[in-house]
Each structure stands twice: as C-alpha cells, then as structure tokens.
Design a protein around this motif. Structure first.
Motif, PDB file in Angstrom:
ATOM      1  N   TRP A 157      -3.273   6.115   6.037  1.00  0.00           N
ATOM      2  CA  TRP A 157      -2.814   5.717   7.373  1.00  0.00           C
ATOM      3  C   TRP A 157      -3.798   6.123   8.733  1.00  0.00           C
ATOM      4  O   TRP A 157      -4.116   5.210   9.191  1.00  0.00           O
ATOM      5  N   ARG A 158      -4.543   7.447   8.579  1.00  0.00           N
ATOM      6  CA  ARG A 158      -5.404   7.783   9.347  1.00  0.00           C
ATOM      7  C   ARG A 158      -7.174   7.542   8.858  1.00  0.00           C
ATOM      8  O   ARG A 158      -7.503   7.175   9.740  1.00  0.00           O
ATOM      9  N   GLY A 159      -7.079   7.445   7.757  1.00  0.00           N
ATOM     10  CA  GLY A 159      -8.646   7.259   7.127  1.00  0.00           C
ATOM     11  C   GLY A 159      -8.805   5.923   6.869  1.00  0.00           C
ATOM     12  O   GLY A 159      -9.926   5.162   7.218  1.00  0.00           O
ATOM     13  N   LEU A 160      -8.157   5.227   5.610  1.00  0.00           N
ATOM     14  CA  LEU A 160      -8.670   3.934   5.119  1.00  0.00           C
ATOM     15  C   LEU A 160      -8.037   2.799   5.826  1.00  0.00           C
ATOM     16  O   LEU A 160      -8.585   1.765   6.057  1.00  0.00           O
ATOM     17  N   ARG A 161      -6.777   3.011   6.555  1.00  0.00           N
ATOM     18  CA  ARG A 161      -6.206   1.759   7.245  1.00  0.00           C
ATOM     19  C   ARG A 161      -7.049   1.317   8.400  1.00  0.00           C
ATOM     20  O   ARG A 161      -7.145   0.107   8.451  1.00  0.00           O
ATOM     21  N   PRO A 162      -7.329   2.197   9.155  1.00  0.00           N
ATOM     22  CA  PRO A 162      -8.344   1.748  10.333  1.00  0.00           C
ATOM     23  C   PRO A 162      -9.482   0.900   9.949  1.00  0.00           C
ATOM     24  O   PRO A 162      -9.821  -0.023  10.405  1.00  0.00           O
ATOM     25  N   ARG A 163     -10.274   1.305   8.818  1.00  0.00           N
ATOM     26  CA  ARG A 163     -11.370   0.640   8.381  1.00  0.00           C
ATOM     27  C   ARG A 163     -11.083  -0.723   7.801  1.00  0.00           C
ATOM     28  O   ARG A 163     -11.800  -1.759   7.988  1.00  0.00           O
ATOM     29  N   LEU A 164      -9.840  -0.930   7.197  1.00  0.00           N
ATOM     30  CA  LEU A 164      -9.549  -2.043   6.536  1.00  0.00           C
ATOM     31  C   LEU A 164      -9.120  -3.026   7.664  1.00  0.00           C
ATOM     32  O   LEU A 164      -9.354  -4.216   7.686  1.00  0.00           O
ATOM     33  N   TYR A 182       0.710  -1.274   0.069  1.00  0.00           N
ATOM     34  CA  TYR A 182      -0.047  -0.053   0.027  1.00  0.00           C
ATOM     35  C   TYR A 182       0.728   1.047   0.119  1.00  0.00           C
ATOM     36  O   TYR A 182       0.415   2.478  -0.534  1.00  0.00           O
ATOM     37  N   PHE A 183       2.100   1.360   0.237  1.00  0.00           N
ATOM     38  CA  PHE A 183       2.921   2.600   0.411  1.00  0.00           C
ATOM     39  C   PHE A 183       3.270   3.116  -1.096  1.00  0.00           C
ATOM     40  O   PHE A 183       2.736   4.273  -1.070  1.00  0.00           O
ATOM     41  N   LEU A 184       3.466   2.332  -1.970  1.00  0.00           N
ATOM     42  CA  LEU A 184       3.905   2.842  -3.355  1.00  0.00           C
ATOM     43  C   LEU A 184       2.668   3.354  -3.832  1.00  0.00           C
ATOM     44  O   LEU A 184       2.510   4.457  -4.849  1.00  0.00           O
ATOM     45  N   LEU A 185       1.572   3.013  -3.672  1.00  0.00           N
ATOM     46  CA  LEU A 185       0.189   3.248  -4.277  1.00  0.00           C
ATOM     47  C   LEU A 185      -0.147   4.746  -3.943  1.00  0.00           C
ATOM     48  O   LEU A 185      -0.425   5.578  -4.690  1.00  0.00           O
ATOM     49  N   TRP A 186       0.039   4.847  -2.714  1.00  0.00           N
ATOM     50  CA  TRP A 186      -0.137   6.267  -2.255  1.00  0.00           C
ATOM     51  C   TRP A 186       0.559   7.398  -2.512  1.00  0.00           C
ATOM     52  O   TRP A 186       0.572   8.403  -2.625  1.00  0.00           O
ATOM     53  N   VAL A 187       2.196   7.032  -2.804  1.00  0.00           N
ATOM     54  CA  VAL A 187       3.192   7.788  -3.393  1.00  0.00           C
ATOM     55  C   VAL A 187       2.815   8.042  -4.646  1.00  0.00           C
ATOM     56  O   VAL A 187       2.875   9.210  -5.221  1.00  0.00           O
ATOM     57  N   GLY A 188       2.126   7.075  -5.207  1.00  0.00           N
ATOM     58  CA  GLY A 188       1.623   7.332  -6.993  1.00  0.00           C
ATOM     59  C   GLY A 188       0.457   8.349  -6.879  1.00  0.00           C
ATOM     60  O   GLY A 188       0.208   9.020  -7.894  1.00  0.00           O
TER      61      GLY A 188
END
Length: 165
Positions: free
Chosen positions: A74-81, A31-37
């Motif tokens: 990190w703050r919005g989507l990750r906790p839901r996942l 998921y890291f490179l996706l968000w940098v993209g």
C-alpha cells in the motif's frame, strides 16, 4: 489423507496456504490476496527456522507478516503503480508523449513543413522555417504531425561583461 496433512511439517502448511492465496488472487484479482499470501509464505520461512513455534505464535506471526506485506504494498508499490497509470493517457497517442522533448531536424522546415528525427524514426514536423540540424522543441502534436518551435540556447552573458565601467 488427513494423517498426511497432520504429519506435514508446519512450514509446508504455510507454503500451501500461500499457494492457495496466490491462486485465489488469479481468480479474484485485486492485489490483496497476493500480499496475504506473501505473509503466509514468510510465516512458512519463520516456522522452518523455528519449528518449535506453537500454533498461536504461528498465527500471530502470520497476522503480523500479512499486515506488514499489505502495508508495504500500500505504501511502497501501489503509489508507483498508480503513477504509471498516467502513461495510459498517451498510450495510443505517441506524439502527445513527445511534447516538451528537444529533437533535431533531419530535414529543413520549409514553408512550414519538415521532418524531425525521433529515436530511429522520422516524424513530420510543422513550425517556423529552420535549416536541417536545428534543435527544436515539440510543443504540440496532431496525429503523426509534431508542432515544433526553435530552441535558442544562447548562454546569458556574465554580469561583468555587460558593465564596461
């Protein structure tokens, strides 16, 4: 070929980088490179709207947008996942996922066995003898057998009704 890249509009460069980062995410998921993209793609839009932006300003914009997109993940989507991962515990134990639900008996429980309707299906149920149509609550599950108890929702009497004077 290099002349083509040099003459390419700035926003195409950023969008190309975004595609490369998305492709790298497929090869090395995390998921890291996706968000940098996503930050690179957003920078491409900024550069498209402001083509006079210099290289340094574009780099700063990319850095800020990449950090913002990573923080949003990190703050919005990750906790839901991560909350959704709890459903994996009952993935192959559907009966366990029914614990706490209230259902209606489709067949009376007689001698401790009956049937209860769950959605468009019928499950075996065990519990106290109850007539068909009774509301029950699932308190446990063993394979395809649901353990149920009777639900008694008698509304409490108002305080005035008990005090006759």
């Amino acid at each position: 070929m290099t002349q083509f890249i040099v003459n390419m509009p700035g926003h195409f460069v950023w969008w190309s980088l975004a595609l490369l980062l998305a492709a790298a995410e497929v090869l090395a998921p995390g998921y890291f490179l996706l968000w940098v993209g996503v930050g690179a793609a957003a920078t491409g839009f900024v550069v498209m709207l402001l083509p006079q932006l210099g290289v340094l300003a574009q780099a700063v914009t990319f850095t800020v947008l990449a950090f913002l997109s990573c923080a949003a993940y990190w703050r919005g989507l990750r906790p839901r996942l991560l909350r959704g991962e709890n459903s994996e515990a009952t993935l192959n134990r559907r009966g366990a996922g029914l614990i706490g639900r209230r259902l209606v008996l489709s067949e009376a429980i007689s001698e401790g066995r009956g049937r209860v309707r769950v959605g468009d299906g019928v499950w075996l149920a065990t519990g106290p003898d109850l007539p068909a149509g009774s509301e029950v609550e699932v308190v446990g599950a063993e394979g395809i057998l649901l353990k149920v108890r009777a639900v008694h929702d008698a509304a409490p009497a108002p305080a005035d009704a008990t005090n006759t004077g």
